[in-house]
Design a protein around this motif. Sequence first.
Motif, PDB file in Angstrom:
ATOM      1  N   VAL A  50       1.022  -1.236   0.067  1.00 24.46           N
ATOM      2  CA  VAL A  50      -0.087   0.118  -0.159  1.00 24.46           C
ATOM      3  C   VAL A  50       0.831   1.312   0.105  1.00 24.46           C
ATOM      4  CG1 VAL A  50      -1.711   1.262   1.255  1.00 24.46           C
ATOM      5  CG2 VAL A  50      -1.651  -1.289   1.175  1.00 24.46           C
ATOM      6  N   LYS A  51       0.472   2.283  -0.913  1.00 29.58           N
ATOM      7  CA  LYS A  51       1.381   3.266  -1.029  1.00 29.58           C
ATOM      8  C   LYS A  51       0.708   4.339  -0.355  1.00 29.58           C
ATOM      9  CE  LYS A  51       4.290   1.389  -3.813  1.00 29.58           C
ATOM     10  NZ  LYS A  51       5.673   1.254  -3.476  1.00 29.58           N
ATOM     11  N   ASP A  52      -0.597   4.546  -0.436  1.00 26.19           N
ATOM     12  CA  ASP A  52      -1.333   5.658   0.602  1.00 26.19           C
ATOM     13  C   ASP A  52      -2.344   4.957   1.324  1.00 26.19           C
ATOM     14  OD1 ASP A  52      -2.328   8.038   1.423  1.00 26.19           O
ATOM     15  OD2 ASP A  52      -3.493   8.540  -0.646  1.00 26.19           O
ATOM     16  N   TYR A  53      -2.286   5.287   2.500  1.00 30.94           N
ATOM     17  CA  TYR A  53      -3.074   4.653   3.406  1.00 30.94           C
ATOM     18  C   TYR A  53      -3.751   5.541   4.419  1.00 30.94           C
ATOM     19  CZ  TYR A  53       1.415   4.761   5.859  1.00 30.94           C
ATOM     20  OH  TYR A  53       2.366   4.988   6.371  1.00 30.94           O
ATOM     21  N   SER A  54      -3.843   6.697   3.899  1.00 30.21           N
ATOM     22  CA  SER A  54      -4.060   7.646   4.780  1.00 30.21           C
ATOM     23  C   SER A  54      -5.799   7.860   4.989  1.00 30.21           C
ATOM     24  CB  SER A  54      -3.704   9.437   4.350  1.00 30.21           C
ATOM     25  OG  SER A  54      -4.282   9.448   3.063  1.00 30.21           O
ATOM     26  N   LYS A  55      -6.572   7.383   3.819  1.00 30.56           N
ATOM     27  CA  LYS A  55      -7.705   7.404   3.791  1.00 30.56           C
ATOM     28  C   LYS A  55      -8.613   5.948   4.062  1.00 30.56           C
ATOM     29  CE  LYS A  55      -8.076  11.161   0.602  1.00 30.56           C
ATOM     30  NZ  LYS A  55      -8.468  11.728  -0.571  1.00 30.56           N
ATOM     31  N   MET A  56      -7.303   5.061   4.366  1.00 32.09           N
ATOM     32  CA  MET A  56      -8.076   3.620   4.683  1.00 32.09           C
ATOM     33  C   MET A  56      -9.071   3.563   5.799  1.00 32.09           C
ATOM     34  SD  MET A  56      -4.697   1.173   3.769  1.00 32.09           S
ATOM     35  CE  MET A  56      -5.459  -0.205   4.280  1.00 32.09           C
ATOM     36  N   LYS A  57      -9.961   2.987   5.783  1.00 35.02           N
ATOM     37  CA  LYS A  57     -10.787   2.770   6.711  1.00 35.02           C
ATOM     38  C   LYS A  57     -10.175   2.095   7.830  1.00 35.02           C
ATOM     39  CE  LYS A  57     -15.671   1.014   7.944  1.00 35.02           C
ATOM     40  NZ  LYS A  57     -15.895   2.197   8.627  1.00 35.02           N
ATOM     41  N   SER A  58      -9.562   1.009   7.722  1.00 31.12           N
ATOM     42  CA  SER A  58      -8.870  -0.058   8.385  1.00 31.12           C
ATOM     43  C   SER A  58      -7.518  -0.700   8.093  1.00 31.12           C
ATOM     44  CB  SER A  58      -9.710  -0.909   9.227  1.00 31.12           C
ATOM     45  OG  SER A  58     -10.105  -1.753   8.205  1.00 31.12           O
ATOM     46  N   GLN A  81      -8.388  -6.115  18.580  1.00 32.09           N
ATOM     47  CA  GLN A  81      -9.849  -6.005  18.516  1.00 32.09           C
ATOM     48  C   GLN A  81     -10.019  -4.223  18.185  1.00 32.09           C
ATOM     49  OE1 GLN A  81     -12.929  -6.435  17.872  1.00 32.09           O
ATOM     50  NE2 GLN A  81     -13.410  -7.912  19.547  1.00 32.09           N
ATOM     51  N   THR A  82     -10.636  -4.022  17.339  1.00 36.62           N
ATOM     52  CA  THR A  82     -10.845  -2.517  16.874  1.00 36.62           C
ATOM     53  C   THR A  82     -12.289  -2.344  17.207  1.00 36.62           C
ATOM     54  OG1 THR A  82     -11.607  -3.022  14.720  1.00 36.62           O
ATOM     55  CG2 THR A  82      -9.386  -2.821  15.013  1.00 36.62           C
ATOM     56  N   LYS A  83     -12.508  -0.933  17.356  1.00 40.67           N
ATOM     57  CA  LYS A  83     -13.988  -0.272  17.364  1.00 40.67           C
ATOM     58  C   LYS A  83     -14.699  -0.447  16.300  1.00 40.67           C
ATOM     59  CE  LYS A  83     -12.338   3.068  20.954  1.00 40.67           C
ATOM     60  NZ  LYS A  83     -10.740   3.177  20.683  1.00 40.67           N
ATOM     61  N   ASP A  84     -14.100  -0.802  15.235  1.00 47.38           N
ATOM     62  CA  ASP A  84     -14.896  -0.798  13.924  1.00 47.38           C
ATOM     63  C   ASP A  84     -15.083  -2.504  13.874  1.00 47.38           C
ATOM     64  OD1 ASP A  84     -16.238  -0.628  11.584  1.00 47.38           O
ATOM     65  OD2 ASP A  84     -14.501  -0.140  10.398  1.00 47.38           O
ATOM     66  N   ILE A 236      -9.193   7.294  12.692  1.00 45.65           N
ATOM     67  CA  ILE A 236     -10.200   7.174  11.683  1.00 45.65           C
ATOM     68  C   ILE A 236     -11.415   6.531  12.788  1.00 45.65           C
ATOM     69  CG2 ILE A 236     -11.275   5.941   9.895  1.00 45.65           C
ATOM     70  CD1 ILE A 236      -8.586   6.211   8.322  1.00 45.65           C
ATOM     71  N   GLU A 237     -10.779   5.493  13.506  1.00 41.39           N
ATOM     72  CA  GLU A 237     -11.797   4.852  14.290  1.00 41.39           C
ATOM     73  C   GLU A 237     -12.513   5.824  15.513  1.00 41.39           C
ATOM     74  OE1 GLU A 237     -10.017   1.687  16.219  1.00 41.39           O
ATOM     75  OE2 GLU A 237     -10.428   0.234  14.676  1.00 41.39           O
ATOM     76  N   LEU A 238     -11.431   6.819  15.845  1.00 38.13           N
ATOM     77  CA  LEU A 238     -11.827   7.847  16.943  1.00 38.13           C
ATOM     78  C   LEU A 238     -12.771   8.717  16.195  1.00 38.13           C
ATOM     79  CD1 LEU A 238     -11.765   9.283  19.552  1.00 38.13           C
ATOM     80  CD2 LEU A 238      -9.699  10.258  18.669  1.00 38.13           C
ATOM     81  N   GLN A 239     -12.514   9.155  14.763  1.00 36.44           N
ATOM     82  CA  GLN A 239     -13.288  10.029  14.103  1.00 36.44           C
ATOM     83  C   GLN A 239     -14.651   9.330  13.913  1.00 36.44           C
ATOM     84  OE1 GLN A 239     -11.823  11.318  10.133  1.00 36.44           O
ATOM     85  NE2 GLN A 239     -13.986  12.047   9.487  1.00 36.44           N
ATOM     86  N   LEU A 240     -14.640   7.939  13.720  1.00 30.59           N
ATOM     87  CA  LEU A 240     -16.006   7.211  13.317  1.00 30.59           C
ATOM     88  C   LEU A 240     -16.805   7.143  14.576  1.00 30.59           C
ATOM     89  CD1 LEU A 240     -14.759   4.225  11.221  1.00 30.59           C
ATOM     90  CD2 LEU A 240     -16.334   5.958  10.490  1.00 30.59           C
ATOM     91  N   GLU A 241     -16.068   6.990  15.877  1.00 32.05           N
ATOM     92  CA  GLU A 241     -16.529   6.999  17.168  1.00 32.05           C
ATOM     93  C   GLU A 241     -17.354   8.115  17.326  1.00 32.05           C
ATOM     94  OE1 GLU A 241     -15.359   5.274  21.659  1.00 32.05           O
ATOM     95  OE2 GLU A 241     -13.895   5.865  20.261  1.00 32.05           O
ATOM     96  N   LEU A 245     -21.241   9.091  18.118  1.00 29.98           N
ATOM     97  CA  LEU A 245     -21.364   9.667  19.384  1.00 29.98           C
ATOM     98  C   LEU A 245     -22.403  10.884  18.825  1.00 29.98           C
ATOM     99  CD1 LEU A 245     -21.297   9.827  22.264  1.00 29.98           C
ATOM    100  CD2 LEU A 245     -19.073  11.288  22.194  1.00 29.98           C
ATOM    101  N   GLN A 246     -21.865  11.709  17.988  1.00 31.58           N
ATOM    102  CA  GLN A 246     -22.638  12.700  17.699  1.00 31.58           C
ATOM    103  C   GLN A 246     -24.132  12.296  16.951  1.00 31.58           C
ATOM    104  OE1 GLN A 246     -21.893  15.863  17.998  1.00 31.58           O
ATOM    105  NE2 GLN A 246     -23.765  16.556  17.299  1.00 31.58           N
ATOM    106  N   LYS A 247     -24.166  11.045  16.089  1.00 33.85           N
ATOM    107  CA  LYS A 247     -25.514  10.784  15.706  1.00 33.85           C
ATOM    108  C   LYS A 247     -26.361  10.186  17.003  1.00 33.85           C
ATOM    109  CE  LYS A 247     -23.831   8.961  11.348  1.00 33.85           C
ATOM    110  NZ  LYS A 247     -23.735   7.755  10.436  1.00 33.85           N
ATOM    111  N   ALA A 248     -25.592   9.780  17.970  1.00 32.92           N
ATOM    112  CA  ALA A 248     -26.424   9.256  19.171  1.00 32.92           C
ATOM    113  C   ALA A 248     -26.827  10.436  20.014  1.00 32.92           C
ATOM    114  CB  ALA A 248     -25.398   8.353  19.992  1.00 32.92           C
ATOM    115  N   LYS A 249     -26.148  11.534  20.020  1.00 34.24           N
ATOM    116  CA  LYS A 249     -26.517  12.678  20.681  1.00 34.24           C
ATOM    117  C   LYS A 249     -27.604  13.421  20.057  1.00 34.24           C
ATOM    118  CE  LYS A 249     -22.130  14.237  22.963  1.00 34.24           C
ATOM    119  NZ  LYS A 249     -21.215  15.031  22.900  1.00 34.24           N
TER     120      LYS A 249
END
Length: 352
Positions: A50-58, A81-84, A236-241, A245-249
Amino acid sequence: MRSANLLNDFAFKYVFGEDCKEANDALKSLLTVFLERKVNKVVVKNSEMVKDYSKMKSPRLDLLVEFDDQTMVDLEMQLRQTKDNLMNRFPYYSARLHGSQDMEGKSYSQLKETIVMIFFNVNIFENDNICNTFRYKCDGDLPFVKEEKEDRMKLRTIEMPKVDLNKPLEVMNEQEKMIYYFLNCHKGMEDSKIKMMIESDEVIQMLEKRVETISDDRWKKIIEDFQKLHENEERIELQLELEELQKAKEKVRKAQEDVRKEQEDVRKEQEDVRKEQEDVRKAQEDVRKAQEDVRKQVEEADKKVEDANRQIEQMNQVMKQGIKAMLANGMSLELISKSLSKSEDEIMELLK
């Protein structure tokens, strides 16, 4: 101690996925051991790193492998174990891999077998099996197909923490030996079991030769890339989390707003009921006043009637005394009747 670490996604793909005979032999040995079937020929379809993994989901430094019979295996190393959610992620990979086959103009009987195989460095399932294979089955373990060979889509998990690392080497099976090597290859010959396996086990010898081809500088670069990749994954996981959380709020806010509206509606309904009750109370008060007025009027009428009756009685008494006086003076009943304009019967009734 050396820098080698096959739990590193980059190192795992480099050792088993590079386009060279040594890596290919190591890969065939790996697949033979963990798929428990003889593997004669494999081709890595995505050997490039992989050359560019800056946008990889995991981190998906997977190996997409194709056998000579066109069976496809998606091979991954999952460190933690991931949050995703893993239990959702890997069936998705399996479905995506199986659905990637070009079936245009073909019968579905020509679908080839696909296997997603994941090495976990965490415990996933509550059993003692190092390896678990998942297929389509009905409740009660009724298979979806009549024969196992017809089952074209599988998910194979290998849980490395379930290996007893203290077990004597001579009683370890091939899977346990290879996992032990994965977990401890960074120790090299300093580990007595690694040393014994390198000296006596052809498969481990092959893996060791691949590991030895990686220079210290290369290991350092692999470790740096690995760290960057997982830092990016955590970001990314923190961003997703945070998004979840924002959606839950937002859901809570909407729920609270709905409750507030419902409470407002209830309050309005209660106010309407209160007004209706007040109107009823006023109407009842008006009825009560009207009844009181009627009662007073009735009382007044009764009093007037009573007064009139009393006056009539007084007049009758006066008239009675007058009639008696007239009779006493010798006047006839006929003459008295004419003078009072009353019948003789009425006069006799008064005299009773």
